[in-house]
Design an enzyme around this catalytic site. Structure first.
Site, PDB file in Angstrom:
ATOM      1  N   ASN A   8      82.575  95.675  21.354  1.00  0.00           N
ATOM      2  CA  ASN A   8      82.872  95.844  22.779  1.00  0.00           C
ATOM      3  C   ASN A   8      82.130  94.741  23.529  1.00  0.00           C
ATOM      4  O   ASN A   8      80.909  94.794  23.652  1.00  0.00           O
ATOM      5  CB  ASN A   8      82.383  97.237  23.217  1.00  0.00           C
ATOM      6  CG  ASN A   8      82.433  97.428  24.720  1.00  0.00           C
ATOM      7  OD1 ASN A   8      83.052  96.631  25.437  1.00  0.00           O
ATOM      8  ND2 ASN A   8      81.794  98.481  25.205  1.00  0.00           N
ATOM      9  N   LYS A  10      82.253  94.040  26.614  1.00  0.00           N
ATOM     10  CA  LYS A  10      81.945  94.378  28.020  1.00  0.00           C
ATOM     11  C   LYS A  10      82.376  93.214  28.923  1.00  0.00           C
ATOM     12  O   LYS A  10      83.387  92.579  28.645  1.00  0.00           O
ATOM     13  CB  LYS A  10      80.462  94.743  28.152  1.00  0.00           C
ATOM     14  CG  LYS A  10      80.063  95.804  27.115  1.00  0.00           C
ATOM     15  CD  LYS A  10      78.716  96.418  27.321  1.00  0.00           C
ATOM     16  CE  LYS A  10      78.461  97.428  26.206  1.00  0.00           C
ATOM     17  NZ  LYS A  10      77.215  98.144  26.354  1.00  0.00           N
ATOM     18  N   HIS A  98      83.790 105.165  27.998  1.00  0.00           N
ATOM     19  CA  HIS A  98      82.487 104.578  27.658  1.00  0.00           C
ATOM     20  C   HIS A  98      81.470 105.048  28.693  1.00  0.00           C
ATOM     21  O   HIS A  98      81.806 105.235  29.864  1.00  0.00           O
ATOM     22  CB  HIS A  98      82.593 103.046  27.653  1.00  0.00           C
ATOM     23  CG  HIS A  98      81.350 102.378  27.161  1.00  0.00           C
ATOM     24  ND1 HIS A  98      80.244 102.220  27.950  1.00  0.00           N
ATOM     25  CD2 HIS A  98      81.038 101.861  25.954  1.00  0.00           C
ATOM     26  CE1 HIS A  98      79.285 101.626  27.234  1.00  0.00           C
ATOM     27  NE2 HIS A  98      79.750 101.396  26.021  1.00  0.00           N
ATOM     28  N   GLU A 100      79.304 103.578  30.336  1.00  0.00           N
ATOM     29  CA  GLU A 100      79.212 102.740  31.545  1.00  0.00           C
ATOM     30  C   GLU A 100      80.368 103.053  32.490  1.00  0.00           C
ATOM     31  O   GLU A 100      80.205 103.058  33.712  1.00  0.00           O
ATOM     32  CB  GLU A 100      79.189 101.249  31.141  1.00  0.00           C
ATOM     33  CG  GLU A 100      77.832 100.868  30.553  1.00  0.00           C
ATOM     34  CD  GLU A 100      77.875  99.791  29.479  1.00  0.00           C
ATOM     35  OE1 GLU A 100      78.857  99.028  29.412  1.00  0.00           O
ATOM     36  OE2 GLU A 100      76.902  99.712  28.694  1.00  0.00           O
ATOM     37  N   GLU A 168      78.212 107.812  21.065  1.00  0.00           N
ATOM     38  CA  GLU A 168      77.297 106.800  21.586  1.00  0.00           C
ATOM     39  C   GLU A 168      76.271 107.471  22.503  1.00  0.00           C
ATOM     40  O   GLU A 168      76.555 107.688  23.688  1.00  0.00           O
ATOM     41  CB  GLU A 168      78.064 105.756  22.399  1.00  0.00           C
ATOM     42  CG  GLU A 168      79.083 104.975  21.625  1.00  0.00           C
ATOM     43  CD  GLU A 168      79.314 103.602  22.258  1.00  0.00           C
ATOM     44  OE1 GLU A 168      79.049 102.600  21.588  1.00  0.00           O
ATOM     45  OE2 GLU A 168      79.719 103.549  23.429  1.00  0.00           O
ATOM     46  N   GLY A 174      72.233  99.514  24.303  1.00  0.00           N
ATOM     47  CA  GLY A 174      71.563  98.331  24.836  1.00  0.00           C
ATOM     48  C   GLY A 174      70.053  98.446  24.913  1.00  0.00           C
ATOM     49  O   GLY A 174      69.405  97.623  25.571  1.00  0.00           O
ATOM     50  N   SER A 214      73.039 100.331  19.894  1.00  0.00           N
ATOM     51  CA  SER A 214      72.039  99.483  19.234  1.00  0.00           C
ATOM     52  C   SER A 214      72.283  99.294  17.729  1.00  0.00           C
ATOM     53  O   SER A 214      71.336  99.211  16.959  1.00  0.00           O
ATOM     54  CB  SER A 214      70.629 100.016  19.492  1.00  0.00           C
ATOM     55  OG  SER A 214      70.336  99.930  20.881  1.00  0.00           O
TER      56      SER A 214
HETATM   57  P1  PGA Z   1      74.922  98.172  22.190  1.00  0.00           P
HETATM   58  O1  PGA Z   1      76.182  98.759  23.005  1.00  0.00           O
HETATM   59  O2  PGA Z   1      75.389  97.925  20.776  1.00  0.00           O
HETATM   60  O3  PGA Z   1      74.570  96.908  22.903  1.00  0.00           O
HETATM   61  O4  PGA Z   1      73.860  99.193  22.242  1.00  0.00           O
HETATM   62  C1  PGA Z   1      77.051  99.693  22.412  1.00  0.00           C
HETATM   63  C2  PGA Z   1      78.152 100.043  23.371  1.00  0.00           C
HETATM   64  O5  PGA Z   1      77.939 100.027  24.592  1.00  0.00           O
HETATM   65  O6  PGA Z   1      79.276 100.370  22.942  1.00  0.00           O
END
Ligand code: PGA
Length: 251
Positions: A8, A10, A98, A100, A168, A174, A214
Site C-alpha cells: 500500500n 498510500k 484502511h 487512515e 491491521e 507505521g 510494520s
Molecule cells: P506499515 O503500514 O507497514 O508502514 O506499518 C501498513 C499499512 O498501513 O497498511
C-alpha cells in the site's frame, strides 16, 4: 492457500514509479524455484498511477489495486472514484476501510460495507481492513473490536469467494511495533471464526486473511509462517522494491 503480498503506497510516488513492477520482478523473478508460484503480488499506488501501472505490470504477473473507491456508481461526489472507474484502469483489487480512511476520512463500517458491495459488482476484489487501537488493545477489547468491524464491514450480499481481510492493529501501522506472534495468531483465528459464522466453513476457509502493521524483511518470516496468515499488507517497507522482494522471499 495462496499468499498475497500487497504493498500500500498510500500518498507516495509519481509516474516514474511505474517502472517499479519490473524492478520488483528483477529482484524476485516469477520463475524463482522457491515455491513462489503460490505468491500473488499486489501493488496499490495512488490513483493517478493506476492505469500506467496496470499496463506496466502486464506480463509480470503483478496485480494492481487502489486504496479506496466510492460506493455510488456516479454522481456529484467531488474528488471520488467509483468502483467501475477503478476497474476501468485495469486495477483488480481495492483496499477498503484502511484505518487512515476510517480515522481521517470518516469511513464507517456501514460505508465500507457498501463500498465492498460496489467493488465486488465492478469485478474488483476488496481487501477489508480491520484492527483495534492501542487503547482498545490495552483494555482487552481487541477481539471484540475486530469482530464487530468484520460484522459491520461485510455487506449482506457479499461474495465470500472474492474477498480478502487484512488485520491491521492501528497502533502497529507505521510505528515499527507489532503484536506478539501469539497475539497475531489469536486475532487471525478469531477473524476466521467470524468469517465461518458469516459464510460457513467451506467458504471461510478459503478467504485470505492478511496481517498488516510494520511488516518488514526482518519479521516477515515469522509472521507469514503462522497458519492463518495468508499474506501481508505492507506500507513503509513496500515503497522499496528490495524490501518487498525480501518479504516475498520470506514466504
Ligand atoms: P506499515 O503500514 O507497514 O508502514 O506499518 C501498513 C499499512 O498501513 O497498511
Amino acid at each position: 492457500m495462496r499468499t498475497l503480498i500487497a504493498a500500500n503506497w498510500k500518498m507516495h510516488g509519481n509516474l516514474s514509479w511505474v517502472q517499479k513492477p519490473a524492478e520488483f520482478r528483477a529482484l524476485f523473478p516469477a520463475n524463482q524455484a522457491k515455491g513462489d508460484k503460490n505468491i500473488d503480488m499486489l501493488l496499490c499506488p495512488p490513483a493517478h498511477m493506476l492505469e500506467a501501472m496496470a499496463r506496466a505490470s502486464e506480463g509480470l504477473d503483478i496485480s494492481i489495486g487502489t486504496q479506496n473507491c466510492h460506493d455510488q456508481s456516479s454522481g456529484a461526489y467531488t474528488g471520488e472514484l467509483s468502483a467501475d472507474m477503478v476497474a476501468e484502469t485495469g486495477a483488480n483489487y481495492v483496499i477498503l476501510g484502511h484505518s487512515e480512511r476510517r480515522a481521517i476520512f470518516g469511513d464507517t463500517d456501514d460505508w465500507v460495507a457498501s463500498k465492498t458491495s460496489a467493488a465486488q459488482k465492478a469485478g474488483l476484489t476488496p481487501i477489508i481492513c480491520v484492527g483495534e487501537s492501542r487503547a482498545e488493545r490495552e483494555a482487552g477489547h481487541a477481539e471484540e473490536v475486530v469482530g464487530s468491524q468484520i460484522a459491520g464491514s461485510i455487506p449482506m450480499d457479499a461474495d465470500g469467494d472474492n474477498l480478502v481481510i487484512a488485520y491491521e492493529p492501528v497502533w502497529a501501522i507505521g510505528t515499527g511495533l507489532t503484536p506478539t506472534i501469539e497475539d497475531i495468531a489469536i486475532i487471525h483465528d478469531h477473524v476466521r471464526g467470524c468469517l465461518t459464522t458469516r459464510f460457513g466453513a467451506k467458504t471461510a476457509d478459503k478467504i485470505q486473511i492478511l496481517y498488516g502493521g510494520s511488516v518488514k524483511p526482518s519479521n516477515a518470516k515469522e509472521i507469514l509462517a503462522l497458519k492463518d496468515v495468508a499474506g501481508a499488507l505492507i506500507g513503509g517497507a513496500g515503497l522499496d522494491m528490495e524490501s518487498l522482494a525480501a518479504i516475498a522471499a520470506a514466504v
